[in-house]
Enzyme design. Structure first.
Site, PDB file in Angstrom:
ATOM      1  N   LYS A 178       0.856  -1.178   0.000  1.00  0.00           N
ATOM      2  CA  LYS A 178       0.000   0.000   0.000  1.00  0.00           C
ATOM      3  C   LYS A 178       0.888   1.222   0.000  1.00  0.00           C
ATOM      4  O   LYS A 178       2.015   1.195   0.511  1.00  0.00           O
ATOM      5  CB  LYS A 178      -0.958   0.021   1.193  1.00  0.00           C
ATOM      6  CG  LYS A 178      -0.338   0.144   2.578  1.00  0.00           C
ATOM      7  CD  LYS A 178       0.033   1.546   3.015  1.00  0.00           C
ATOM      8  CE  LYS A 178      -1.129   2.507   2.860  1.00  0.00           C
ATOM      9  NZ  LYS A 178      -0.661   3.911   3.226  1.00  0.00           N
ATOM     10  N   THR A 189       5.349   6.283   3.018  1.00  0.00           N
ATOM     11  CA  THR A 189       4.269   5.680   3.813  1.00  0.00           C
ATOM     12  C   THR A 189       3.835   4.533   3.005  1.00  0.00           C
ATOM     13  O   THR A 189       2.932   4.632   2.217  1.00  0.00           O
ATOM     14  CB  THR A 189       3.043   6.535   4.056  1.00  0.00           C
ATOM     15  OG1 THR A 189       3.393   7.562   4.910  1.00  0.00           O
ATOM     16  CG2 THR A 189       1.961   5.850   4.860  1.00  0.00           C
ATOM     17  N   GLU A 275      -1.404  10.292  -4.397  1.00  0.00           N
ATOM     18  CA  GLU A 275      -2.639  10.986  -4.021  1.00  0.00           C
ATOM     19  C   GLU A 275      -2.998  12.071  -5.042  1.00  0.00           C
ATOM     20  O   GLU A 275      -2.221  12.989  -5.296  1.00  0.00           O
ATOM     21  CB  GLU A 275      -2.493  11.583  -2.622  1.00  0.00           C
ATOM     22  CG  GLU A 275      -2.488  10.518  -1.561  1.00  0.00           C
ATOM     23  CD  GLU A 275      -2.193  11.033  -0.168  1.00  0.00           C
ATOM     24  OE1 GLU A 275      -2.509  10.304   0.795  1.00  0.00           O
ATOM     25  OE2 GLU A 275      -1.644  12.135  -0.025  1.00  0.00           O
ATOM     26  N   SER A 406     -10.270  13.906   8.713  1.00  0.00           N
ATOM     27  CA  SER A 406     -11.725  13.982   8.866  1.00  0.00           C
ATOM     28  C   SER A 406     -12.433  12.831   8.173  1.00  0.00           C
ATOM     29  O   SER A 406     -11.825  12.047   7.488  1.00  0.00           O
ATOM     30  CB  SER A 406     -12.229  15.315   8.306  1.00  0.00           C
ATOM     31  OG  SER A 406     -11.897  15.408   6.938  1.00  0.00           O
TER      32      SER A 406
END
Length: 406
Positions: A178, A189, A275, A406
């Site tokens: 991942k 990450t 991303e 969030s």
């Protein structure tokens, strides 16, 4: 060598499971990979001074124990910057898993990815372990579920497998990973779990992984941030029955080649799934003076925010690439550099000997509009080369990371 369907359950003797344990709101968030017999284990980890609790736990298992039977991973919470309590939760997770699998707790590897600073909800973690063990399976679908369960901002699952021959025996490497953000060379990450049924010594397994990581995971970047949780784990259970690899012979070289192919595939998939990204951006530096300089030059290009933005805009702004090469720290003659753009739409020389070739902007835009784009920089200094992988920089990268918690 043959690429086959599957992931971590492709090699003999490996089982997996992936579930929703309630750590995240509504997505699968726990995975397990288990070997029917204990494995020799190798690992590489983040270079960040701030290391998450599971990194510290796994370093103990890899470097001091040297054997492993299972990996338990969660997404949603990183278990980083959590002090002694967080490390204790690694031990609790390992102990619970070991109890149910009837193995030693120091043969259980743990991994986490997600938000930094939060403590793990151990009721959900332990409940997840209890739920996964009866679901363990060697089916391809079980490996896929595990790959899906370690995703955070990833948009696609990342798994691959390869089959080849050693000593007359069919052997397999299967893997999942991942990684989408907080990705930068010297591990990212990212979590990578690589399983193989090859019989090989622990020492050579570690040497093979360390050598391959340099040219795969350490050659990707999404955003320049090196994570607290980066972990690549390689487990070998020997069930393929090949003669054990105990020296750097032809079988070892074949294994390293296959291991490289598996990890290059995962690395490129992570870079392309950066991303908010719309394109994989690859930089090949050729004819550099040394491999070290080629690595530095190629990384400098794929980490340049201005270049990444130009790739997003399908803009052949080659000055940004030449500029990134120039501030890399490597000495070269800019008036000798040739630069090409290449993709499925074709290949185009953009500059020759440091000067614009008068190329067609329309053709350049067409090439840069593909899902995978390569910049080739010919330094004309020697015979060394290196390739780095990144992605374009988009509006969505900011949106994703502005409200990540969030």
């Amino acid at each position: 060598m043959k690429v086959i369907e599957g992931g971590v359950t492709a090699p003999k003797g490996f089982q997996a499971a992936g579930i929703f344990a309630g750590i995240k709101k509504d997505k699968k968030d726990m995975a397990m990979v288990y070997s029917e017999v204990p494995c020799v284990v190798a690992g590489t980890f983040t270079t960040n001074v701030v290391k998450a609790a599971p990194v510290k736990w796994d370093q103990h298992v890899v470097y001091e124990v040297g054997k492993a039977s299972a990996i338990v991973a969660n997404s949603g919470i990183a278990n980083a910057c959590t002090g002694e309590e967080g490390y204790g939760y690694c031990r609790e997770t390992a102990a619970k898993t070991a109890e149910l699998l009837h193995v030693s707790e120091d043969q259980i590897l743990v991994a986490s990815t997600g938000v930094i600073g939060r403590q793990l909800p151990m009721d959900k973690i332990k409940g997840g372990v209890e739920k996964m063990i009866p679901l363990l399976s060697d089916a391809k679908a079980a490996g896929t579920l595990a790959a899906e369960s370690i995703m955070t901002t990833d948009t696609i699952k990342k798994e691959t497998a390869i089959e080849f021959t050693l000593g007359g025996k069919t052997v397999t490497i299967g893997a999942m990973s991942k990684g989408s953000g907080m990705i930068h060379p010297n591990m990212c990450t990212m979590l990578a779990f690589i399983m193989t049924d090859v019989a090989i010594s622990r020492e050579l397994l570690q040497k093979a992984l360390s050598s391959v990581v340099k040219d795969t995971y350490n050659m990707i970047s999404v955003d320049g941030d090196t994570s607290t949780n980066d972990t690549a784990l390689l487990l070998a259970n020997g069930l393929a029955g090949n003669p054990e690899i105990t020296e750097e012979n032809e079988d070892y070289e074949t294994f390293v080649k296959a291991l490289y192919q598996v990890n290059e595939t995962l690395a490129k998939t992570m870079a392309g799934d950066g991303e908010g990204a719309t394109a994989l951006f690859e930089c090949k530096v050729i004819h550099a003076k040394s491999k070290e300089e080629a690595v530095i030059l190629s990384k400098s290009v794929i980490t340049s925010n201005l270049t990444k933005a130009a790739i997003f805009g399908h803009d052949a702004n080659w000055g940004r690439i030449l500029c990134a090469l120039g501030y890399s720290g490597v000495q070269f003659d800019p008036e000798k550099v040739d630069l090409y753009f290449e993709s499925a739409a074709g290949k185009l020389k953009i500059i020759e000997n440091g000067v614009d070739t008068g190329y067609s902007e329309e053709e350049a835009t067409k090439i840069l509009s593909e899902k995978a784009v390569t910049a080739i920089a010919d330094m004309k200094m020697g015979e060394a080369s290196a390739t780095a992988w990144g992605c374009d920089l988009t509006y969505d990268y900011v949106k994703i990371n502005a409200d990540y918690r969030s």
